[in-house]
Design an enzyme around this catalytic site. Structure first.
Site, PDB file in Angstrom:
ATOM      1  CG  ASP A   6      -1.863   1.206   1.192  1.00 55.35           C
ATOM      2  OD1 ASP A   6      -2.523   1.387   0.154  1.00 55.35           O
ATOM      3  OD2 ASP A   6      -1.920   1.965   2.174  1.00 55.35           O
ATOM      4  CB  SER A   7       0.170   4.722  -0.966  1.00 50.38           C
ATOM      5  OG  SER A   7      -1.071   4.785  -0.293  1.00 50.38           O
ATOM      6  CE1 TYR A  38       2.935   5.952  -3.289  1.00 53.24           C
ATOM      7  CE2 TYR A  38       1.980   4.154  -4.547  1.00 53.24           C
ATOM      8  CZ  TYR A  38       3.037   4.681  -3.836  1.00 53.24           C
ATOM      9  OH  TYR A  38       4.174   3.941  -3.680  1.00 53.24           O
ATOM     10  N   GLY A  39      -2.841   9.270  -3.947  1.00 51.86           N
ATOM     11  CA  GLY A  39      -4.145   9.617  -4.510  1.00 51.86           C
ATOM     12  C   GLY A  39      -4.215  10.913  -5.293  1.00 51.86           C
ATOM     13  CB  CYS A  69      -2.717   1.061  -2.763  1.00 51.34           C
ATOM     14  SG  CYS A  69      -2.866   2.779  -3.188  1.00 51.34           S
ATOM     15  CB  THR A  71      -4.393   5.306  -5.616  1.00 52.16           C
ATOM     16  OG1 THR A  71      -5.353   5.923  -4.753  1.00 52.16           O
ATOM     17  CG2 THR A  71      -3.845   6.309  -6.582  1.00 52.16           C
ATOM     18  CD  GLU A 163      -2.276   8.306   6.397  1.00 55.70           C
ATOM     19  OE1 GLU A 163      -1.184   8.706   6.799  1.00 55.70           O
ATOM     20  OE2 GLU A 163      -2.432   7.247   5.754  1.00 55.70           O
ATOM     21  CB  CYS A 195     -10.148   4.814  -0.416  1.00 58.16           C
ATOM     22  SG  CYS A 195      -8.688   5.531   0.372  1.00 58.16           S
ATOM     23  CB  THR A 196      -6.444   1.405   1.925  1.00 52.74           C
ATOM     24  OG1 THR A 196      -5.890   2.709   1.702  1.00 52.74           O
ATOM     25  CG2 THR A 196      -5.957   0.440   0.880  1.00 52.74           C
ATOM     26  CG  HIS A 197      -6.790   5.731   4.489  1.00 52.08           C
ATOM     27  ND1 HIS A 197      -5.992   5.126   3.546  1.00 52.08           N
ATOM     28  CD2 HIS A 197      -5.959   6.419   5.306  1.00 52.08           C
ATOM     29  CE1 HIS A 197      -4.736   5.444   3.782  1.00 52.08           C
ATOM     30  NE2 HIS A 197      -4.683   6.226   4.837  1.00 52.08           N
TER      31      HIS A 197
HETATM   32  N1  DGL Z   1      -4.060   3.751  -0.295  1.00 57.43           N
HETATM   33  C1  DGL Z   1      -4.732   4.773  -1.049  1.00 57.43           C
HETATM   34  C2  DGL Z   1      -5.945   4.162  -1.751  1.00 57.43           C
HETATM   35  O1  DGL Z   1      -6.469   3.150  -1.365  1.00 57.43           O
HETATM   36  C3  DGL Z   1      -5.139   5.932  -0.190  1.00 57.43           C
HETATM   37  C4  DGL Z   1      -3.981   6.744   0.307  1.00 57.43           C
HETATM   38  C5  DGL Z   1      -3.229   7.454  -0.806  1.00 57.43           C
HETATM   39  O2  DGL Z   1      -3.770   8.363  -1.447  1.00 57.43           O
HETATM   40  O3  DGL Z   1      -2.086   7.085  -1.011  1.00 57.43           O
HETATM   41  O4  DGL Z   1      -6.398   4.720  -2.728  1.00 57.43           O
END
Ligand code: DGL
Length: 277
Positions: A6-7, A38-39, A69, A71, A163, A195-197
């Site tokens: 993941d990012s 990364y988004g 991730c 993204t 975060e 999205c992971t979050h």
């Molecule tokens: N892990 C990213 C996703 O699931 C979210 C965090 C990022 O933007 O890097 O899209």
């Protein structure tokens, strides 16, 4: 070993579900915290970072890498599978999260009114929309005449809120409402958390959307689909070590990863190593 990339921290929500359903396997988690998020990055940069991360996990001995991730799955997975893998590691596998989630959403949706939320890059990629339309077209003959609609919403403020640990603050609920209202107005019946979050916000998202909207939790779906995938691909499954080992890498500060990562993983993280990609 199974690599989970993941990012940053978010992929730990996915690893948490892997550990729940598949606790015996050995995992290496890599968070590219130094270069996250990364988004909001360009396609080229997301691809380059993702390739470097996958390469790191393969060099560390992973037979299978899951790009947790969204993204990176939206922007880089296809090229990794079509170009990088055949050239560099033809016998190993890289999987993403988009297709499993889309399959689940199509199954759940009764009225074919779907919503997708994600980072700006994920929504701009149009990958969720494309994959959904592909599946709907395939089944169109059986249900012809039905209107099918997809509504997408980029939610760039949600990742920083999670975060920062602001998930329970009134400000977070306010921002969520602002993002979700347009989807609610469209009377979607299923919402993809792309999205992971977002699993960390799932209670408030469900509350805002109401009980008539199915919420697709990407972490749970990814784990359920991995179980099915491993059952189907016994050659690969046999190569995976099963000592229940867990190794964590971050490209940023290991002490910070250990401290914050526990919130995403829901359990203690013993040791974190520094990775240079
Ligand atoms: N892990 C990213 C996703 O699931 C979210 C965090 C990022 O933007 O890097 O899209």
């Amino acid at each position: 070993m199974i690599g989970v990339f993941d990012s940053g921290f978010g992929g730990l929500t996915v690893l948490k579900e892997f550990l729940r359903l598949l606790p015996d396997y050995d995992y290496i988690y890599l968070g590219d915290n130094a270069r996250a998020p990364y988004g909001n990055k360009s396609d080229e940069v997301i691809y380059k970072y993702t390739e470097q991360a996958v390469d790191f996990l393969f060099k560390s001995g992973c037979e299978l890498v899951i790009i947790a991730c969204h993204t990176a799955s939206s922007k880089a997975l296809r090229k990794i599978q079509e170009e990088y893998l055949p050239k560099n590691y033809p016998n190993r596998r890289v999987l993403g999260v988009v297709v499993p989630i889309v399959e689940e959403a199509v199954k759940l949706s009764r009225y074919h009114r779907l919503g997708v939320i994600g980072t700006t890059a994920t929504i701009n990629s149009g990958v969720y929309k494309k994959e959904l339309e592909k599946r709907w077209n395939l089944s169109r003959s059986a249900r012809s005449g039905e209107a099918r609609e997809i509504f997408e919403q980029a939610c760039p403020l949600l990742v920083p809120l999670v975060e920062e640990g602001w998930t329970d603050k009134p400000e977070a609920k306010m921002i969520l409402k602002k993002y979700l209202r347009p989807l609610k107005v469209k009377e979607i019946d299923t919402l993809i958390l792309g999205c992971t979050h977002y699993p960390l916000l799932i209670k408030d998202i469900s509350r805002i959307m109401g009980k008539n909207v199915n919420i697709v939790n990407p972490a749970e779906v990814a784990a359920e689909k991995l179980v099915i995938y491993l059952n189907k691909h016994q050659d690969l499954e046999k190569k995976l070590n099963k000592k229940g080992q867990l190794v964590f890498y971050t490209t940023d500060n290991p002490a910070k990863f250990k401290e914050l990562g526990q919130r995403f993983l829901g359990r203690d993280i013993r040791e974190v190593k520094k990775a240079s990609l």
